[in-house]
Write a protein that holds these residues in place. Structure first.
Motif, short mmCIF file in Angstrom:
data_model
loop_
_atom_site.label_atom_id
_atom_site.label_comp_id
_atom_site.label_asym_id
_atom_site.label_seq_id
_atom_site.Cartn_x
_atom_site.Cartn_y
_atom_site.Cartn_z
N ILE A 1 -0.99 0.50 5.71
CA ILE A 1 -0.93 0.33 4.19
C ILE A 1 -2.33 0.78 3.78
O ILE A 1 -3.28 -0.15 4.24
CB ILE A 1 -0.42 -0.95 3.81
CG1 ILE A 1 1.19 -1.32 4.22
CG2 ILE A 1 -0.40 -1.14 2.27
CD1 ILE A 1 1.60 -2.83 3.88
N GLN B 1 3.24 1.03 -3.06
CA GLN B 1 2.09 0.76 -2.05
C GLN B 1 2.27 2.22 -1.34
O GLN B 1 3.57 2.81 -1.13
CB GLN B 1 2.48 -0.19 -1.10
CG GLN B 1 2.32 -1.51 -1.53
CD GLN B 1 2.28 -2.60 -0.44
OE1 GLN B 1 3.25 -2.79 0.02
NE2 GLN B 1 1.26 -3.23 -0.25
N ASP C 1 -0.39 -8.63 3.19
CA ASP C 1 -0.52 -7.47 4.00
C ASP C 1 -1.55 -7.84 5.31
O ASP C 1 -1.31 -7.69 6.40
CB ASP C 1 -0.90 -6.32 3.44
CG ASP C 1 -0.03 -5.69 2.47
OD1 ASP C 1 1.19 -5.99 2.54
OD2 ASP C 1 -0.35 -4.78 1.58
N VAL D 1 1.43 4.32 2.15
CA VAL D 1 1.12 4.09 3.71
C VAL D 1 1.05 5.43 4.24
O VAL D 1 1.73 6.14 4.24
CB VAL D 1 2.71 3.19 4.31
CG1 VAL D 1 2.59 2.81 5.72
CG2 VAL D 1 2.97 2.12 3.44
#
Length: 442
Positions: A33, A26, A333, A28
């Protein structure tokens, strides 16, 4: 499900981080995110645009957009946890075109990624900055030797242990409830979906508080509905095509947030709405309460495509199935965001690297990343059998406790998550194992 931060660098006041969530990479940016950044290439381009001045949205700086493999990332090799990849996949990264362009190609790159910052001194400065960023992101893992201990008893032999400290600051990410909703609260989600059901258009976007919002200030003026000020940050208004649609929306909000309303029904609906927006299918229907904080939300299933909301604040079980792990993680998320759960960098992970040499019984110089892996090697060399597998952190100080029969050694408790217990055939082996840990880490 563990999440690790394997990369962190600041560019012009914004943090650029890479996380690995149960094996999924992921990206960020500034604490958010970024689900729109789906590849290493996307992340590199976002960093390049941040560096580029004065136009940070200029797509023309991308001369060629190659496909950079995830395994080109430093500290990552297709696994759930960070690695110490001194070899692995390492692209070539070079300045060209009078040092104003950066080219990334070779190993792990389909085609090439070329970023052109222009043709002046500022362009050269920006290219150099991006070069340093890319080299840090994609370079080989490195460690600095900090100590060498000779005469360390490991099993039947005395050995030399070389201790190095990795350059990168790899940390575990913990998720904690703060109540600070970054994007949309579950109340916001529910109300916006209600408005959409009646073809409403949001004309003012406020921040609706899940618990303090009350519908007693809700007002309607022909085709316009105002949620009022109590429990709303800013102003939230909706415009409808007809007075009938406006009234129906008004009544629905009043029923959900008026006197005696059931907020539990609202958060339940909000969870379902988030899942539906991602194509999720509910396979277990629990009762999500307003006290739900998503601290136990997790992936499950062999393909990691099922999300279990956990038991804290949930009556029974609530689970959703998605098309793939990436979509399931996005649901996690969004749920964390909706209930005010935020990420915090926690303990250091695999900070130290241990190389063992000398003596018979081993081939080469085996190397272990992190105290947990190194201690397993030591225990097995003494003939130990693991009875309980705890999480040994970098803060473990070598403290142990030997059982009353003299055959079992318990590590910690400092620096050990849960319990780690090793059992040995003889008291001598158990005490020698404990003495070695004290010698190395005490």
């Amino acid at each position: 499900m563990a999440t690790f931060r394997i990369f962190d660098q600041e560019i012009r006041g914004q943090s650029f981080e890479v996380w690995v969530a149960d094996g999924l990479v992921q990206y960020v940016v500034n604490g958010e995110i970024r689900h729109d950044l789906t590849s290493v290439t996307d992340f590199l381009i976002a960093a390049a645009k941040r560096i580029n001045r004065p136009n940070g949205t200029d797509d023309s700086i991308v001369e060629a957009s190659g496909t950079v493999n995830d395994n080109a990332l430093e500290n990552f090799q297709s696994g759930a946890a960070p690695v110490f990849d001194t070899g692995g996949t390492n692209p070539s990264i070079n300045l060209q075109d009078d040092d104003t362009e950066v080219k990334i190609g070779g190993s792990g790159v389909g085609g090439s990624l070329r970023i052109d910052f222009g043709s002046n001194n500022q362009a050269r400065t920006e290219a150099a900055e991006f070069l340093a960023f890319a080299e840090d992101l994609l370079g080989k893992a490195q460690a600095d030797e900090i100590a060498t201990k000779t005469g360390v008893q490991i099993g039947d032999f005395t050995r030399t242990v070389t201790v190095s400290q990795r350059d990168d600051d790899i940390r575990k990410i913990k998720f904690k409830s703060t109540g600070d909703v970054r994007d949309k609260s579950w109340a916001d989600l529910f109300i916006e979906e209600l408005a959409a059901d009646f073809n409403g258009e949001q004309t003012n976007n406020g921040n609706v508080n899940e618990l303090s919002y009350r519908a007693n200030q809700l007002s309607i003026d022909a085709t316009s509905v105002n949620l009022g000020a109590q429990g709303v940050g800013g102003s939230e208004r909706y415009e409808f095509d007809t007075t009938e649609d406006a009234q129906a929306f008004f009544d629905a909000v009043d029923a959900a947030f008026g006197s005696g309303s059931n907020r539990g029904a609202v958060i339940n609906s909000a969870m379902e709405l988030i899942a539906e927006s991602l194509g999720g299918v509910q396979i277990r229907n629990g009762n999500v309460s307003v006290n739900y904080d998503a601290s136990q939300i997790k992936l499950s299933g062999g393909d990691k495509d099922i999300v279990d909301l956990g038991s804290r604040g949930v009556g029974g079980k609530e689970q959703y199935k998605f098309a793939d792990q990436e979509t399931a993680q996005k649901f996690i998320d969004l749920v964390r965001d909706a209930v005010g759960v935020e990420a915090h960098a926690s303990t250091l992970v695999d900070e130290f690297v241990y190389k063992v040499s000398g003596g018979a019984g081993i081939s080469g110089s085996p190397t272990f990343v992190g105290k947990d892996a190194f201690i397993e090697f030591i225990a097995e060399e003494f003939g130990g059998d693991m009875r309980r597998d705890g999480a040994v952190s970098e803060s473990f100080d070598g403290a142990t406790r030997i059982s009353s029969d003299g055959l079992s050694v318990t590590l910690g408790p400092r620096g050990v998550g849960g319990k780690e217990i090793w059992e040995f055939e003889t008291e001598d082996d158990a005490s020698a194992f404990a003495a070695t840990l004290a010698d190395l880490f005490g």
